[in-house]
Design an enzyme around this catalytic site. Sequence first.
Site, PDB file in Angstrom:
ATOM      1  N   ASP A   1       5.220  -1.226  12.105  1.00 28.29           N
ATOM      2  CA  ASP A   1       5.245   0.114  11.525  1.00 28.29           C
ATOM      3  C   ASP A   1       4.195   0.979  12.198  1.00 28.29           C
ATOM      4  O   ASP A   1       2.998   0.649  12.182  1.00 28.29           O
ATOM      5  CB  ASP A   1       4.992   0.037  10.023  1.00 28.29           C
ATOM      6  CG  ASP A   1       5.396   1.321   9.312  1.00 28.29           C
ATOM      7  OD1 ASP A   1       6.386   1.940   9.740  1.00 28.29           O
ATOM      8  OD2 ASP A   1       4.740   1.689   8.330  1.00 28.29           O
TER       9      ASP A   1
ATOM     10  N   PHE B   1       2.443   4.975  13.056  1.00 31.78           N
ATOM     11  CA  PHE B   1       1.780   6.037  12.291  1.00 31.78           C
ATOM     12  C   PHE B   1       1.817   7.279  13.177  1.00 31.78           C
ATOM     13  O   PHE B   1       0.805   7.764  13.661  1.00 31.78           O
ATOM     14  CB  PHE B   1       0.339   5.574  12.008  1.00 31.78           C
ATOM     15  CG  PHE B   1      -0.457   6.422  11.064  1.00 31.78           C
ATOM     16  CD1 PHE B   1       0.053   6.855   9.855  1.00 31.78           C
ATOM     17  CD2 PHE B   1      -1.777   6.748  11.373  1.00 31.78           C
ATOM     18  CE1 PHE B   1      -0.722   7.612   8.982  1.00 31.78           C
ATOM     19  CE2 PHE B   1      -2.554   7.501  10.512  1.00 31.78           C
ATOM     20  CZ  PHE B   1      -2.037   7.935   9.308  1.00 31.78           C
TER      21      PHE B   1
ATOM     22  N   HIS C   1       1.438  13.988   8.858  1.00 32.37           N
ATOM     23  CA  HIS C   1       1.175  12.946   7.868  1.00 32.37           C
ATOM     24  C   HIS C   1      -0.235  12.396   8.036  1.00 32.37           C
ATOM     25  O   HIS C   1      -0.967  12.217   7.046  1.00 32.37           O
ATOM     26  CB  HIS C   1       2.209  11.822   8.015  1.00 32.37           C
ATOM     27  CG  HIS C   1       1.971  10.657   7.111  1.00 32.37           C
ATOM     28  ND1 HIS C   1       2.013  10.742   5.743  1.00 32.37           N
ATOM     29  CD2 HIS C   1       1.676   9.352   7.394  1.00 32.37           C
ATOM     30  CE1 HIS C   1       1.769   9.549   5.200  1.00 32.37           C
ATOM     31  NE2 HIS C   1       1.557   8.698   6.182  1.00 32.37           N
TER      32      HIS C   1
ATOM     33  N   ARG D   1     -10.532  11.220   3.290  1.00 31.82           N
ATOM     34  CA  ARG D   1     -11.821  11.339   3.980  1.00 31.82           C
ATOM     35  C   ARG D   1     -12.364  12.772   3.984  1.00 31.82           C
ATOM     36  O   ARG D   1     -13.471  13.008   4.445  1.00 31.82           O
ATOM     37  CB  ARG D   1     -11.703  10.835   5.430  1.00 31.82           C
ATOM     38  CG  ARG D   1     -11.442   9.347   5.535  1.00 31.82           C
ATOM     39  CD  ARG D   1     -11.471   8.889   6.971  1.00 31.82           C
ATOM     40  NE  ARG D   1     -10.416   9.523   7.775  1.00 31.82           N
ATOM     41  CZ  ARG D   1      -9.168   9.057   7.864  1.00 31.82           C
ATOM     42  NH1 ARG D   1      -8.820   7.974   7.190  1.00 31.82           N
ATOM     43  NH2 ARG D   1      -8.270   9.674   8.612  1.00 31.82           N
TER      44      ARG D   1
ATOM     45  N   GLU E   1       8.260   6.283   1.372  1.00 34.22           N
ATOM     46  CA  GLU E   1       7.853   6.820   2.671  1.00 34.22           C
ATOM     47  C   GLU E   1       9.105   7.128   3.475  1.00 34.22           C
ATOM     48  O   GLU E   1       9.911   6.223   3.758  1.00 34.22           O
ATOM     49  CB  GLU E   1       6.945   5.852   3.429  1.00 34.22           C
ATOM     50  CG  GLU E   1       5.531   5.786   2.874  1.00 34.22           C
ATOM     51  CD  GLU E   1       4.557   5.113   3.827  1.00 34.22           C
ATOM     52  OE1 GLU E   1       5.001   4.518   4.826  1.00 34.22           O
ATOM     53  OE2 GLU E   1       3.340   5.185   3.560  1.00 34.22           O
TER      54      GLU E   1
ATOM     55  N   GLU F   1      10.919   7.452   6.567  1.00 35.30           N
ATOM     56  CA  GLU F   1      10.751   6.978   7.934  1.00 35.30           C
ATOM     57  C   GLU F   1      12.108   6.788   8.598  1.00 35.30           C
ATOM     58  O   GLU F   1      13.153   6.830   7.956  1.00 35.30           O
ATOM     59  CB  GLU F   1      10.002   5.633   7.969  1.00 35.30           C
ATOM     60  CG  GLU F   1       8.623   5.663   7.353  1.00 35.30           C
ATOM     61  CD  GLU F   1       7.785   4.456   7.761  1.00 35.30           C
ATOM     62  OE1 GLU F   1       8.042   3.879   8.848  1.00 35.30           O
ATOM     63  OE2 GLU F   1       6.869   4.095   6.999  1.00 35.30           O
TER      64      GLU F   1
ATOM     65  N   ASP G   1       9.821   2.840   3.677  1.00 34.47           N
ATOM     66  CA  ASP G   1       8.788   1.799   3.658  1.00 34.47           C
ATOM     67  C   ASP G   1       7.921   2.025   2.416  1.00 34.47           C
ATOM     68  O   ASP G   1       6.870   2.643   2.471  1.00 34.47           O
ATOM     69  CB  ASP G   1       7.956   1.855   4.941  1.00 34.47           C
ATOM     70  CG  ASP G   1       7.069   0.640   5.091  1.00 34.47           C
ATOM     71  OD1 ASP G   1       7.417  -0.419   4.545  1.00 34.47           O
ATOM     72  OD2 ASP G   1       6.025   0.741   5.759  1.00 34.47           O
TER      73      ASP G   1
ATOM     74  N   ARG H   1       0.157   2.777  -3.334  1.00 40.02           N
ATOM     75  CA  ARG H   1      -1.005   3.477  -2.801  1.00 40.02           C
ATOM     76  C   ARG H   1      -2.317   2.953  -3.367  1.00 40.02           C
ATOM     77  O   ARG H   1      -3.342   2.927  -2.666  1.00 40.02           O
ATOM     78  CB  ARG H   1      -0.884   4.975  -3.094  1.00 40.02           C
ATOM     79  CG  ARG H   1       0.335   5.637  -2.495  1.00 40.02           C
ATOM     80  CD  ARG H   1       0.332   5.561  -0.992  1.00 40.02           C
ATOM     81  NE  ARG H   1       1.451   6.333  -0.416  1.00 40.02           N
ATOM     82  CZ  ARG H   1       1.727   6.383   0.876  1.00 40.02           C
ATOM     83  NH1 ARG H   1       0.985   5.706   1.733  1.00 40.02           N
ATOM     84  NH2 ARG H   1       2.746   7.099   1.308  1.00 40.02           N
TER      85      ARG H   1
ATOM     86  N   GLN I   1      -3.019  -0.459  -1.738  1.00 35.39           N
ATOM     87  CA  GLN I   1      -3.339  -0.227  -0.334  1.00 35.39           C
ATOM     88  C   GLN I   1      -4.753   0.349  -0.172  1.00 35.39           C
ATOM     89  O   GLN I   1      -5.511  -0.066   0.717  1.00 35.39           O
ATOM     90  CB  GLN I   1      -2.310   0.726   0.279  1.00 35.39           C
ATOM     91  CG  GLN I   1      -2.512   1.002   1.763  1.00 35.39           C
ATOM     92  CD  GLN I   1      -1.450   1.961   2.310  1.00 35.39           C
ATOM     93  OE1 GLN I   1      -0.520   2.341   1.598  1.00 35.39           O
ATOM     94  NE2 GLN I   1      -1.594   2.333   3.563  1.00 35.39           N
TER      95      GLN I   1
ATOM     96  N   TYR J   1      -7.234  -1.957   2.246  1.00 32.89           N
ATOM     97  CA  TYR J   1      -6.957  -1.703   3.669  1.00 32.89           C
ATOM     98  C   TYR J   1      -8.185  -1.742   4.566  1.00 32.89           C
ATOM     99  O   TYR J   1      -8.048  -1.863   5.789  1.00 32.89           O
ATOM    100  CB  TYR J   1      -6.216  -0.367   3.831  1.00 32.89           C
ATOM    101  CG  TYR J   1      -7.077   0.867   3.897  1.00 32.89           C
ATOM    102  CD1 TYR J   1      -7.316   1.495   5.122  1.00 32.89           C
ATOM    103  CD2 TYR J   1      -7.627   1.415   2.744  1.00 32.89           C
ATOM    104  CE1 TYR J   1      -8.096   2.637   5.185  1.00 32.89           C
ATOM    105  CE2 TYR J   1      -8.388   2.555   2.806  1.00 32.89           C
ATOM    106  CZ  TYR J   1      -8.629   3.169   4.025  1.00 32.89           C
ATOM    107  OH  TYR J   1      -9.392   4.298   4.087  1.00 32.89           O
TER     108      TYR J   1
ATOM    109  N   LYS K   1       2.094  -2.911   1.106  1.00 31.41           N
ATOM    110  CA  LYS K   1       3.240  -2.529   1.935  1.00 31.41           C
ATOM    111  C   LYS K   1       4.287  -3.636   2.056  1.00 31.41           C
ATOM    112  O   LYS K   1       5.455  -3.353   2.327  1.00 31.41           O
ATOM    113  CB  LYS K   1       2.758  -2.178   3.357  1.00 31.41           C
ATOM    114  CG  LYS K   1       1.767  -1.037   3.413  1.00 31.41           C
ATOM    115  CD  LYS K   1       2.402   0.301   3.080  1.00 31.41           C
ATOM    116  CE  LYS K   1       3.326   0.755   4.174  1.00 31.41           C
ATOM    117  NZ  LYS K   1       3.895   2.086   3.894  1.00 31.41           N
TER     118      LYS K   1
ATOM    119  N   THR L   1      10.832  -3.051   2.043  1.00 33.83           N
ATOM    120  CA  THR L   1      11.171  -1.991   2.984  1.00 33.83           C
ATOM    121  C   THR L   1      12.692  -1.896   3.018  1.00 33.83           C
ATOM    122  O   THR L   1      13.366  -2.901   3.221  1.00 33.83           O
ATOM    123  CB  THR L   1      10.639  -2.294   4.397  1.00 33.83           C
ATOM    124  OG1 THR L   1       9.211  -2.401   4.357  1.00 33.83           O
ATOM    125  CG2 THR L   1      11.032  -1.211   5.384  1.00 33.83           C
TER     126      THR L   1
ATOM    127  N   THR M   1       5.624   7.500   8.301  1.00 31.51           N
ATOM    128  CA  THR M   1       6.113   8.622   7.505  1.00 31.51           C
ATOM    129  C   THR M   1       6.296   9.869   8.373  1.00 31.51           C
ATOM    130  O   THR M   1       5.414  10.227   9.158  1.00 31.51           O
ATOM    131  CB  THR M   1       5.133   8.928   6.363  1.00 31.51           C
ATOM    132  OG1 THR M   1       5.001   7.759   5.563  1.00 31.51           O
ATOM    133  CG2 THR M   1       5.631  10.072   5.497  1.00 31.51           C
TER     134      THR M   1
ATOM    135  N   GLU N   1       1.439  12.839  -0.360  1.00 37.65           N
ATOM    136  CA  GLU N   1       1.206  14.179   0.172  1.00 37.65           C
ATOM    137  C   GLU N   1       1.738  15.266  -0.764  1.00 37.65           C
ATOM    138  O   GLU N   1       1.071  16.271  -1.010  1.00 37.65           O
ATOM    139  CB  GLU N   1       1.879  14.315   1.541  1.00 37.65           C
ATOM    140  CG  GLU N   1       1.310  13.410   2.622  1.00 37.65           C
ATOM    141  CD  GLU N   1       2.141  13.471   3.887  1.00 37.65           C
ATOM    142  OE1 GLU N   1       1.943  14.409   4.676  1.00 37.65           O
ATOM    143  OE2 GLU N   1       3.003  12.582   4.074  1.00 37.65           O
TER     144      GLU N   1
END
Length: 421
Positions: A131, A133, A138, A147, A204, A206, A238, A242, A245, A249, A258, A262, A355, A369
């Site tokens: 997968d 990114f 996104h 962050r 997600e 995708e 997918d 959250r 994760q 992570y 995750k 899927t 995503t 989001e």
Amino acid sequence: MALKSFIEINPDSHFPIQNLPYGVFKPEPGSAPRPGVAIGGFVLDLSEIASAGLFDGPILKNSSDCFHQPNLNRFLALGRPAWKEARSTLQKLLSSTEPVLRDDTNLRQKALIPLNKVELLVPIAIGDYTDFFSSMHHAKNCGTIFRGPENPIPANWFHLPIAYHGRASSIVISGTDITRPRGQGHPSSNSPPYFGPSLKLDYELEMAAVVGPGNELGKPVDVNEAADHIFGLVLMNDWSARDIQAWEYIPLGPFLGKSFGTTISPWIVTLEALEPFSCAAPKQDPHPLPYLAEKVSKNYDIQLEVEIKPDGGKDSSVVTRSNFKHLYWTLTQQLAHHTINGCNLRPGDLLGTGTISGPEPESYGCLLELTWNGQKPLSLKGTQRKFLEDGDEVTITGFCKGNGYNVGFGTCSGKIRPSLP
């Protein structure tokens, strides 16, 4: 004159003769799986076409046993010349001017089966699933949420297609229920970590590339030859937990948040069918390193939508309208990067895009989001959602429109069922 089939096809169909996506199906519950292509409201049984000796081109006349398999992997391994030959043969057989199938009542009855009568299966044996990114929008949104806005996207993201290895065993076909996962979440104050059903279950939006011929261990694929290793695309959801994760992570990335499920669509749309809808990829700055620098860098104009039908509701609400062309890193760059260290891909491997979000809020590809991590609940015709609840059903659709016809992927759907006790 536009190519036309002897089969009557609704103008809004995802499956005109210009598409012919590949899948695997069972015509009856007890029958063996076999490959087929979608045409209008029917599936064409390729095992029957092969048994009739109609794959008579120079490549497939000696390799038509690939259509007597329970998956498409053997066909994928044959490569682009065989795929093009099969497409040419099938478009001719299904055209309005060709009598071989049109006028053979017996063969037509055996080979053309209504789509609403068959069981559709995962069309490939997936050895490995990666997968990526690859959507800048996104990445920016996620980075801002977790962050802050000062430096939302780390510097390395603009130099390489970041990815993680997914779990092939939990890839399921559209229509399969998804059980809400359990796991750990962030502790609050001095308490131990939360353990229980995920409280932030998300979809997600995708797509995923299906690998054709692989590469030998230790021999990377040149980025300008990478398209020959991609058979086609499927829709993908997918699913993400959250909260699980976010706690797990660091430092090694996603795991239980995750790997629980899927979902993919049943039909693989080939790159040949998508070619009329190709478009320029976004300009990349800084310029990629030589091994990722393409002579021609392209995406595809694939319109994508996500609907949510809330538990107990009668109607679905469209929550996302995005487009494949928003991806920053191309499919071919993803595949070339995957192999640059010598990693060997194999027929049937799946490469998820990550995503696919666009620049506008309505084009964001997940609830993380859209609701800004639950801070802005989403209105769904009388009810609200921060994240998915039990009984909610998510449906992804994708299609290209233009040239007088559609090229579509069908749907990719799944319903959330409660966590196991």
